[in-house]
Design an enzyme around this catalytic site. Sequence first.
Site, PDB file in Angstrom:
ATOM      1  N   GLN B 195       0.869  -1.181   0.000  1.00  0.00           N
ATOM      2  CA  GLN B 195       0.000   0.000   0.000  1.00  0.00           C
ATOM      3  C   GLN B 195       0.899   1.222   0.000  1.00  0.00           C
ATOM      4  O   GLN B 195       1.423   1.634   1.032  1.00  0.00           O
ATOM      5  CB  GLN B 195      -0.932  -0.046   1.209  1.00  0.00           C
ATOM      6  N   GLY B 236     -12.045   2.852   3.619  1.00  0.00           N
ATOM      7  CA  GLY B 236     -11.092   2.000   2.906  1.00  0.00           C
ATOM      8  C   GLY B 236     -10.099   2.793   2.064  1.00  0.00           C
ATOM      9  O   GLY B 236     -10.218   4.019   1.910  1.00  0.00           O
ATOM     10  N   HIS B 237      -9.154   2.076   1.498  1.00  0.00           N
ATOM     11  CA  HIS B 237      -8.111   2.767   0.714  1.00  0.00           C
ATOM     12  C   HIS B 237      -8.659   3.397  -0.558  1.00  0.00           C
ATOM     13  O   HIS B 237      -9.570   2.894  -1.176  1.00  0.00           O
ATOM     14  CB  HIS B 237      -6.929   1.841   0.391  1.00  0.00           C
ATOM     15  N   ASN B 238      -8.059   4.555  -0.890  1.00  0.00           N
ATOM     16  CA  ASN B 238      -8.398   5.287  -2.110  1.00  0.00           C
ATOM     17  C   ASN B 238      -9.806   5.862  -2.130  1.00  0.00           C
ATOM     18  O   ASN B 238     -10.276   6.334  -3.172  1.00  0.00           O
ATOM     19  CB  ASN B 238      -8.166   4.411  -3.350  1.00  0.00           C
ATOM     20  N   SER B 256     -11.907   2.679  -2.785  1.00  0.00           N
ATOM     21  CA  SER B 256     -12.012   3.349  -4.082  1.00  0.00           C
ATOM     22  C   SER B 256     -13.364   4.005  -4.344  1.00  0.00           C
ATOM     23  O   SER B 256     -13.612   4.466  -5.456  1.00  0.00           O
ATOM     24  CB  SER B 256     -11.686   2.389  -5.233  1.00  0.00           C
TER      25      SER B 256
END
Lengths: 336, 336, 336
Positions: B195, B236-238, B256
């Site tokens: 990540q 969450g990521h992004n 995302s």
Amino acid sequence: MWTLAQIADLVGGVVKGDDTFQVDSVGTLQDAKTNQLSFLANTKYKKYLAATRAGAVLVSEQSLADVPNHAIVVADPYVAYAKAASLLNPVKQHQTGIHASASVSPDSHVHSSVSIGAQAVIGSAVELAENVIIGPGCVVQSGVKIGSDTRLTANVTLCDSVQIGKRVLIHPGVVIGADGFGIANDQGKWIKVPQLGSVRVGNDVEIGANTTIDRGALEDTVIGNGVKLDNQIQIGHNVIIGENTVIAGSAGVAGSTRIGKNCVIGGAVILAGHLEIADGVHLTGGTAVSKSITESGAYSSGMTAEPSQQWRRNIVRYRQLDKLVDRVKQLESKNK
Amino acid sequence: MWTLAQIADLVGGVVKGDDTFQVDSVGTLQDAKTNQLSFLANTKYKKYLAATRAGAVLVSEQSLADVPNHAIVVADPYVAYAKAASLLNPVKQHQTGIHASASVSPDSHVHSSVSIGAQAVIGSAVELAENVIIGPGCVVQSGVKIGSDTRLTANVTLCDSVQIGKRVLIHPGVVIGADGFGIANDQGKWIKVPQLGSVRVGNDVEIGANTTIDRGALEDTVIGNGVKLDNQIQIGHNVIIGENTVIAGSAGVAGSTRIGKNCVIGGAVILAGHLEIADGVHLTGGTAVSKSITESGAYSSGMTAEPSQQWRRNIVRYRQLDKLVDRVKQLESKNK
Amino acid sequence: MWTLAQIADLVGGVVKGDDTFQVDSVGTLQDAKTNQLSFLANTKYKKYLAATRAGAVLVSEQSLADVPNHAIVVADPYVAYAKAASLLNPVKQHQTGIHASASVSPDSHVHSSVSIGAQAVIGSAVELAENVIIGPGCVVQSGVKIGSDTRLTANVTLCDSVQIGKRVLIHPGVVIGADGFGIANDQGKWIKVPQLGSVRVGNDVEIGANTTIDRGALEDTVIGNGVKLDNQIQIGHNVIIGENTVIAGSAGVAGSTRIGKNCVIGGAVILAGHLEIADGVHLTGGTAVSKSITESGAYSSGMTAEPSQQWRRNIVRYRQLDKLVDRVKQLESKNK
């Protein structure tokens, strides 16, 4: 810097172009530069392939024709990307040794290669194997054993006697081994049932930020090898999770439920207690499970968003479903 | 002590009564005393207005007649109350300087006006601007940058290279910048996808206790200016959250997903990954969102509590819905 | 070592067999050895009774015949087990005194019997009564008062002025007294509403790992005596929870909701704000409550897992429910 030949070798791919070409980092198809490696794993991004400035791209055979520069052809570009990205971004070396501000019990067993961060606490009789990294602010209570190459990033809490395997990565705010929720109703008042089991976490496990895993009541809570848990997951006492099962964020597993191997459990899934979930079960995000699942396959529950006005109307219809069935019955008797 | 004239000036209101009257604190209509300012924002509490002993009350024009003492007439009593309460309860001054027990990396850049609490950890190359307050037990890892007037209250964890804006308030147990949940299945085993992105938090953001915001996979996770997040939210990521969007407790946003500006997202809402949510979307509590929402407006999903016996009956009917439709079809063919 | 006579006396039971027989620990029917006490509380485990090697078993009258060794007959074997297990597994003695690495404000009031762990922080004007245990890494901020025999296990955060009763057990990662989610919309921007109340936690409360309880806006958030909260629960500002109510993991209670006494609230339940829940209400796991509940009894909501293919079909049917009702209406008019 790594050559495409070296990367192809690592990921089991074939270079199309100059295999002495070198890259030093990874990037997206849209943003990568000449010194970077990119990848195409999701067809949604294929539109960016022809114009990418990435020096090289990991692709499957069928997308090769559109790569403007060098390519490495692989069976699974996402897996290949994961491996190449790990090669190009090695985990930062941690300084070996114990930070001056850490508090380490004199009767703990700490291998000389271990790194212990600022303000960390290592309790009595703790065992830390080779290359363990205990980040700043972590609390590792009495009798905990941690296998080699495991890392607690920061502010992790491991309660008494918890056992952690090798190559485990535990993110901040995780709590492992707090008491399970064991209470008994003694004439109207709830009394505590001592939680005498522990938690055993296998090898190659990853545990996301603020996830909690409770200790068992009499026997242990067990997290199998290769399990990957996302953030804010709650695992009740005596749960057993089989190897290579993954669970996404905000999920909850109530006490004594056993989850099989190779399951994929979506975000915010809730599982009731005392269930058995077979190997290879896939639960889509938000599913609520109240009964055991004995066969592999995909399972779901729950409604999804609709305009609130329409939702209110549908809820009313739902509540009247029983009456609707009666009306249909009556019509059927008239139409016999 | 502040005069009603001073308060009216701050909140853009008009004093009805003695504008030299002074108050020193705020209270509810039921409990406030003569030295206190109260407010009526919710008509549910109007019944307490006539008998209040509050020295003065913030009200809208239409409730003025019922105020027994002094009043300040405003367009929005709740907003006026928020401003007046902030005036009467200024944030406690923190002692400037670094607590003797804190661990601060010698190569960090800490402005002289900064306060660093007991047992806090400031990593290498961290930058802390004017008036930043780092509460006790916080861990700020390498390369983090924090803008002026931002406060981490206690036991907050900021992972490597995270960027935080100005006037941000972060509550205990928050974790920002832990690894996103990126894994790839390599012939049955899950391997980690590094990540490599970070998290950027804008200005004037508030983040509730034990909320987690993961770092991006390749690009950054972004929290816009003026965003307010309640407790125990998982981002969450992004994920990208637009300006002035608010999210209530226990919600989860999978990787995302992009949320627009000025959205209001209720408690325990779950959003699947890779969605686009338009500006001005309102999601009521408990809604599950599995598809993008392209137009502003209110959306909902989910059932709400009914007696368990009735619930069991309705669930059975629901499962038979398909058969019911068949029965109706058959009736229709008979009735053509 | 305790004799069966001593244990029978504690749990209010009658020994069948040798009441001088001694046990030193507890175990499951399957795994217990001669020196251990076991129990049969759930008929699911009755199959293990005849073959158990446990030296003695806590049973109800009707299972006595199958006990192969000594027995203690009791009305409620689970309650008896809870008491006997507590007797046989006393809570570990903590060393009295303040760890050298702890940071304790000189103007705090710490009883001489108190234990304060490594890296803990005790703020200004904090009051700690007899036998309080503050575990490693805990942060107790200014003005907090903690009653006797209360234990914070590790990495707990108590914010300013929070009050905790006697014999309370608080697990790692818990945050009590962070600001409630109070915001007002001032022409498109959200401004903070100061959170001026506190949190009062009664006696004999247990609070699970990573649970958060927010401070009140103007009045206090109140957790009644004997309340038991599991992990990762979010309690909003001004919530009031009545005595002896229990809440399972991952539940959320929005602001200003009042929950009665002796309620049992399942895992992942969500309660909207400003509700009144009567005494003795039972909410099954996953239930969403959007309206007040005025009578005791069991309530539920939500769907449960089914194969995904079938789930997709049912959702479509559900969305068409309105049309189905129309079709039935039409049939009815033809059949008058």
